[in-house]
Write a protein that holds these residues in place. Structure first.
Motif, PDB file in Angstrom:
ATOM      1  N   VAL A  88       0.841  -1.202   0.000  1.00 10.85           N
ATOM      2  CA  VAL A  88       0.000   0.000   0.000  1.00 10.85           C
ATOM      3  C   VAL A  88       0.875   1.252   0.000  1.00 10.85           C
ATOM      4  O   VAL A  88       0.569   2.230  -0.690  1.00 10.85           O
ATOM      5  CB  VAL A  88      -0.971  -0.013   1.204  1.00 10.85           C
ATOM      6  N   SER A  89       1.962   1.214   0.735  1.00 11.53           N
ATOM      7  CA  SER A  89       2.847   2.382   0.757  1.00 11.53           C
ATOM      8  C   SER A  89       3.486   2.605  -0.617  1.00 11.53           C
ATOM      9  O   SER A  89       3.669   3.742  -1.037  1.00 11.53           O
ATOM     10  CB  SER A  89       3.928   2.223   1.822  1.00 11.53           C
ATOM     11  N   GLN A  90       3.797   1.540  -1.326  1.00 15.63           N
ATOM     12  CA  GLN A  90       4.338   1.686  -2.688  1.00 15.63           C
ATOM     13  C   GLN A  90       3.288   2.283  -3.624  1.00 15.63           C
ATOM     14  O   GLN A  90       3.598   3.129  -4.463  1.00 15.63           O
ATOM     15  CB  GLN A  90       4.816   0.333  -3.230  1.00 15.63           C
ATOM     16  N   PHE A  91       2.021   1.864  -3.451  1.00 16.87           N
ATOM     17  CA  PHE A  91       0.933   2.444  -4.237  1.00 16.87           C
ATOM     18  C   PHE A  91       0.801   3.937  -3.947  1.00 16.87           C
ATOM     19  O   PHE A  91       0.639   4.750  -4.866  1.00 16.87           O
ATOM     20  CB  PHE A  91      -0.387   1.725  -3.930  1.00 16.87           C
ATOM     21  N   LEU A  92       0.872   4.310  -2.663  1.00 16.93           N
ATOM     22  CA  LEU A  92       0.806   5.730  -2.299  1.00 16.93           C
ATOM     23  C   LEU A  92       1.955   6.506  -2.921  1.00 16.93           C
ATOM     24  O   LEU A  92       1.770   7.607  -3.437  1.00 16.93           O
ATOM     25  CB  LEU A  92       0.828   5.889  -0.776  1.00 16.93           C
ATOM     26  N   LEU A  93       3.147   5.927  -2.875  1.00 20.43           N
ATOM     27  CA  LEU A  93       4.313   6.587  -3.444  1.00 20.43           C
ATOM     28  C   LEU A  93       4.162   6.771  -4.952  1.00 20.43           C
ATOM     29  O   LEU A  93       4.449   7.845  -5.498  1.00 20.43           O
ATOM     30  CB  LEU A  93       5.573   5.781  -3.133  1.00 20.43           C
ATOM     31  N   ASP A  94       3.677   5.739  -5.634  1.00 17.69           N
ATOM     32  CA  ASP A  94       3.455   5.849  -7.082  1.00 17.69           C
ATOM     33  C   ASP A  94       2.393   6.896  -7.407  1.00 17.69           C
ATOM     34  O   ASP A  94       2.519   7.640  -8.374  1.00 17.69           O
ATOM     35  CB  ASP A  94       3.043   4.494  -7.659  1.00 17.69           C
TER      36      ASP A  94
END
Length: 106
Positions: free
Chosen positions: A57-63
């Motif tokens: 989820v944090s990678q999705f937020l970063l993207d």
């Protein structure tokens, strides 16, 4: 009555130890644009908290945050906030000038 005085004294002591005058900022300080960094700091804390729970989820937020549309919106907001900050600084200078010339008579 005695309890309220003790409470007030305790509150004053607590605030004096947590917010020393050295760190507090006046409204008339020249370096007031640091409030523009507050949203970035909040986003960083949210990212760190989410990253601890779920790295996907944090990678999705970063993207999402790095997508061109979000970056353009952030740049626009920073640009407009900077304009407002400059206008606010000019207004404060005018108020100070009026205060010193009309009220205090300097």
């Amino acid at each position: 009555m005695l309890q309220s005085r003790a409470l007030v004294i305790a509150l004053i002591l607590l605030l004096s130890t947590t917010l020393p005058e050295v760190q507090s900022k006046s409204l008339f300080d020249k370096d007031r644009r640091d409030w523009l960094a507050v949203p970035e700091t909040i986003a960083s804390y949210v990212y760190e908290a989410v990253n601890k729970v779920s790295p996907k989820v944090s990678q999705f937020l970063l993207d999402t945050v790095q997508s061109p549309s979000v970056v353009a919106a952030r740049q626009r907001i920073v640009k407009e906030a900077t304009k407002v900050s400059i206008m606010f600084e000019q207004m404060i200078e005018k108020i100070k000038n009026l205060w010193y010339t009309k009220v205090l008579g300097y």
